[in-house]
Scaffold this active site. Structure first.
Site, short mmCIF file in Angstrom:
data_model
loop_
_atom_site.label_atom_id
_atom_site.label_comp_id
_atom_site.label_asym_id
_atom_site.label_seq_id
_atom_site.Cartn_x
_atom_site.Cartn_y
_atom_site.Cartn_z
N LYS A 193 10.19 -16.08 -11.02
CA LYS A 193 9.33 -15.06 -11.61
C LYS A 193 8.22 -15.72 -12.45
CE LYS A 193 9.37 -11.12 -14.67
NZ LYS A 193 10.07 -10.44 -15.75
N LYS B 136 -11.28 -4.29 18.75
CA LYS B 136 -9.88 -4.74 18.93
C LYS B 136 -9.41 -4.54 20.38
CE LYS B 136 -8.67 -4.06 14.06
NZ LYS B 136 -7.58 -4.06 13.10
N PHE C 54 -4.46 2.86 14.92
CA PHE C 54 -4.85 3.87 13.93
C PHE C 54 -6.03 3.32 13.15
CE2 PHE C 54 -1.92 7.51 13.12
CZ PHE C 54 -1.09 7.34 14.21
N LYS D 271 -13.63 -0.13 15.52
CA LYS D 271 -12.33 -0.80 15.65
C LYS D 271 -11.80 -0.71 17.08
CE LYS D 271 -10.91 -0.32 10.84
NZ LYS D 271 -10.24 0.44 9.82
N ASN E 85 0.86 -1.19 0.00
CA ASN E 85 0.00 0.00 0.00
C ASN E 85 0.89 1.24 0.00
OD1 ASN E 85 0.57 0.83 2.83
ND2 ASN E 85 -0.34 -1.18 3.23
N ASP F 59 -3.93 -6.67 4.92
CA ASP F 59 -4.86 -7.63 5.53
C ASP F 59 -4.76 -9.01 4.88
OD1 ASP F 59 -6.14 -6.10 7.53
OD2 ASP F 59 -7.13 -4.95 5.95
#
Ligand code: PMT
Length: 404
Positions: free
Chosen positions: A287, A339, A321, A335, A208, A277
């Site tokens: 490859k 969590k 976060f 969350k 990301n 995730d």
């Protein structure tokens, strides 16, 4: 943090003196007012004119030079400064300060001052290892000086070892630390930062856009405020900040393991990393050739590190976060509860100046007591300090060591 701070920069006669020009420039750029004192030997390596131009102020060399204002330069500079920095500091000057010798303008001014002071030793590795130098460095620490460990690497004399002048950003961090409250002293803070990479084959991976800037800013801020910091970082191009422990990982599973290895020791854990995730179910050893086709990639769930920490939490503070693109507060609060964490820092990627890559963020802090604090756009450094301020407030309520 250095805006309008008055810094006296002492430069002594080592080859790293040329880097003091860059340090002067960086201090001025950060908004500080800089006055430079050079030893005579420093003048063999860099000219006063260079420093005068960069500091936009007078450069002092001679203890006995007549001054414009009939005051004694060493007393006037000692009174003027908010903080002192000696960079680079040679073994000779360190020895003089440690022994109470004042035979030039720099050492006389240092003897006459009682402000926060940072010393950055830089010399040949064998000189640095010399027992007399080490004892003198120890003395400076006992006298209340902050001494920044020298960097390790190739030295000007072509040997490799400890003795390099630390990098300029690290010196700036340490100078900021002189002005920071030490309200995290005694805390062991574990921070995660950056993205993870989940390989498909030796060439390709899923990741990301996290740059690591938010997590690194938190690590620097906690370190400046006196915490013992462990930073677990995914792959980023940023240079490692000066923290007590820096662990580089690549995948979510590596980050999970590194966090589990360190979490028992931590009194505060802050998870700023953007963890993938999912990961590809299999990783090809070679490859993947395009003519063999790759119609679909099967993904499997990665461990949720934060949820795992929340499930095993017995002591300390756990901060997560939440990176959202819609329903910021509702998703973040969900969350927080799911969590089992103490506080969550929500940011909305759709807002200009928030989230990935940039130097700013727009955060909302939510805690388990139901408090919600929405903050305006600010630098990631400032945001890091505001997050730590709230951690300190929560810690006080919870009886952690984070104090006023
Ligand atoms: O690195 P920068 O470019 O400076 O960008 C900063 C940032 C946007 C990455 C940062 O501010 C941020 O929001 N970090 C959290 C990103 C994220 O993964 O958010 P999330 O809502 O998907 O996850 C919630 C929390 O669970 C996070 O604390 C995350 O670290 C944690 N998590 C998520 C998935 C997972 N498998 N394990 C986790 O521990």
């Amino acid at each position: 943090m250095l805006e309008n701070k008055k810094i006296v920069l002492g430069i002594t006669g080592g080859i790293a003196a040329y880097k003091a020009a860059e340090l002067t420039r960086a201090l001025v750029k950060a908004g500080a007012q800089v006055r430079v004192i050079m030893t005579k030997s420093a003048g063999e390596f860099i000219t006063p004119l260079t420093l005068q131009t960069l500091s936009q102020g007078p450069v002092y060399v001679d203890l006995f030079a007549p001054t414009e204002r009939y005051d004694m330069a060493h007393i006037a500079l000692a009174d003027w400064a908010d903080a002192f920095v000696v960079a680079p500091a040679t073994g000779n000057v360190i020895g003089k300060i440690a022994s109470g010798i004042a035979d030039d303008l720099l050492t006389t001014t240092l003897m006459a001052q009682n402000k926060p002071a940072l010393v950055c030793p830089a010399m040949n590795d064998k000189m640095l290892a010399n027992p007399a130098v080490q004892e003198n460095i120890g003395k400076l620490v006992r006298f209340g000086y902050t001494v920044l460990d020298s960097g390790v690497g190739e030295l000007a004399c072509k040997t490799t070892g400890a003795g390099r002048l630390p990098d300029i950003p690290d010196i700036l961090d340490a100078i900021e630390g002189l002005f920071s409250p030490q309200d995290f002293a005694g805390e062991k803070v574990l921070i995660t930062a950056g993205p993870t990479q989940e390989p498909l084959d030796p060439v390709r991976y899923i990741t990301n856009q996290s740059s690591g800037k938010m997590g690194y800013a938190l690590a620097r801020a906690a370190h400046q405020r006196g915490a013992h910091v462990t930073l677990v970082s995914g792959p980023t191009p940023l240079s490692a900040p000066r923290v007590e422990r820096f662990i580089r990982v690549r995948t979510a599973r590596e980050m999970h393991q590194a966090v589990l290895d360190c979490c028992d020791d931590a009194t505060i854990i802050i998870k700023a990393a953007a963890v993938a995730d999912y990961r590809p179910k299999t990783q090809a050893a070679q490859k993947i050739k395009k003519d063999r086709g790759l119609a679909a990639v099967e993904l499997v769930r990665n461990p949720d590190i934060l949820a795992d920490l929340g499930a095993r939490k017995k002591k300390g503070l756990l901060v997560g976060f939440a990176m959202e693109t819609e329903d910021l507060l509702a998703n973040a609060r969900r969350k927080l509860v799911k969590k089992n964490i103490d506080m969550i820092v929500a940011n909305n990627l759709r807002e200009e100046g928030a989230g990935f890559q940039g130097d700013t963020n727009i955060i909302t802090i939510l805690d388990k007591n139901g408090q919600t604090i929405a903050l305006e756009k600010m630098s990631k450094t400032e945001a890091a300090h505001r997050i730590l301020d709230h951690v300190r407030t929560l810690g006080r309520r919870k009886g952690s060591r984070a104090k006023k």
